[in-house]
Design a protein around this motif. Structure first.
Motif, short mmCIF file in Angstrom:
data_model
loop_
_atom_site.label_atom_id
_atom_site.label_comp_id
_atom_site.label_asym_id
_atom_site.label_seq_id
_atom_site.Cartn_x
_atom_site.Cartn_y
_atom_site.Cartn_z
N THR A 34 0.86 -1.18 0.00
CA THR A 34 0.00 0.00 0.00
C THR A 34 0.90 1.24 0.00
O THR A 34 2.12 1.13 -0.07
CB THR A 34 -0.93 0.05 1.22
OG1 THR A 34 -0.18 0.43 2.39
CG2 THR A 34 -1.61 -1.31 1.47
N PRO A 96 -2.41 7.92 3.08
CA PRO A 96 -1.98 7.06 4.19
C PRO A 96 -2.66 7.39 5.51
O PRO A 96 -2.01 7.74 6.50
CB PRO A 96 -0.46 7.33 4.25
CG PRO A 96 -0.35 8.76 3.84
CD PRO A 96 -1.40 8.96 2.78
N ARG A 122 -10.39 3.28 5.42
CA ARG A 122 -9.19 3.75 4.72
C ARG A 122 -9.39 3.64 3.21
O ARG A 122 -9.99 2.67 2.72
CB ARG A 122 -8.00 2.92 5.17
CG ARG A 122 -6.75 2.99 4.30
CD ARG A 122 -5.54 2.67 5.14
NE ARG A 122 -4.38 2.17 4.42
CZ ARG A 122 -3.62 2.87 3.58
NH1 ARG A 122 -3.94 4.11 3.28
NH2 ARG A 122 -2.57 2.32 3.00
N PRO A 124 -6.72 3.65 0.17
CA PRO A 124 -5.27 3.68 -0.11
C PRO A 124 -4.96 4.42 -1.41
O PRO A 124 -5.81 4.55 -2.29
CB PRO A 124 -4.91 2.20 -0.23
CG PRO A 124 -6.16 1.57 -0.77
CD PRO A 124 -7.31 2.32 -0.13
N THR A 182 -0.12 3.89 8.60
CA THR A 182 -1.00 5.04 8.40
C THR A 182 -1.08 5.88 9.67
O THR A 182 -0.83 5.39 10.78
CB THR A 182 -2.42 4.58 8.04
OG1 THR A 182 -2.92 3.75 9.10
CG2 THR A 182 -2.46 3.82 6.73
#
Length: 209
Positions: A34, A96, A122, A124, A182
């Motif tokens: 990621t 992130p 999230r 990415p 992150t």
């Protein structure tokens, strides 16, 4: 033994991601690159896959797992988002960041925090992760690949396969990632709270760390 797919980080080979997607649909855990280190992904609706992910990470049900989404439109299925939160999410995604939000009723109880009814979300910013999400056609359950009892995420696909060859269905090798998790921001209260400082800089979103 975990299958190993060497995928171009900017122009992912769709045929390889289709194979990885099949393994995920079958309930397998897969390690993928990621924009902030490697992550573990699993099907969202598979109870046993979620339990396996927690075991590998060494975390319990109070640890927020993350729903990995393709875009902001998918977030609304899993979290309540007001106008102020939406503006912040729009400024931060893709990127992130992991955001803790109030879960909707559609979220399975096993995925949300048992006492707070919140969930991690999230989006990415990585071609492989986004292409895999597109191939799957729905969000995935995910967690930063930080080994149990350690503080740093893993960054080398070969090392990941060697360490977890019997626990993972596959490793998608997209080369080295940034070795930093992150930034986690809790948006479930009256004001944003930074729970973990990672790659994302809170100041760029006007958030005090």
């Amino acid at each position: 033994m975990a299958q190993f797919f060497s995928v171009h980080p900017q122009n992912p080979q769709l045929r390889l991601l289709k194979q990885a997607a099949q393994l995920i649909r079958a309930g397998g855990l897969v390690a993928i690159p990621t924009d902030s280190s490697y992550a573990l992904v699993a099907p969202l609706d598979d109870k046993h896959a979620a339990e396996a992910l927690r075991r590998l990470r060494g975390v319990d049900e109070r640890h927020h797992l993350t729903v990995l989404c393709r875009d902001l439109a998918e977030i609304g299925q899993f979290a309540h988002v007001d106008n102020q939160q939406y503006r912040l999410l729009k400024a931060a995604t893709p990127g992130p960041w992991t955001f803790i939000l109030e879960a909707t009723r559609e979220v399975p109880r096993r995925l949300s925090h048992p006492s707070r009814k919140t969930i991690g979300i999230r989006v990415p910013d990585h071609p492989i992760a986004l292409c895999l999400l597109e191939e799957i056609g729905s969000p995935l359950l995910s967690s930063t690949l930080i080994p149990a009892g350690e503080d740093e995420p893993l960054n080398d696909a070969l090392q990941i396969r060697e360490r977890y060859e019997h626990e993972l269905a596959a490793v998608v090798d997209g080369g080295a990632c940034v070795r930093e998790p992150t930034t986690v921001v809790d948006l479930s209260g009256p004001e944003p709270v930074v729970l973990r400082r990672g790659l994302g800089d809170p100041a760029t979103l006007g958030i005090s760390a």
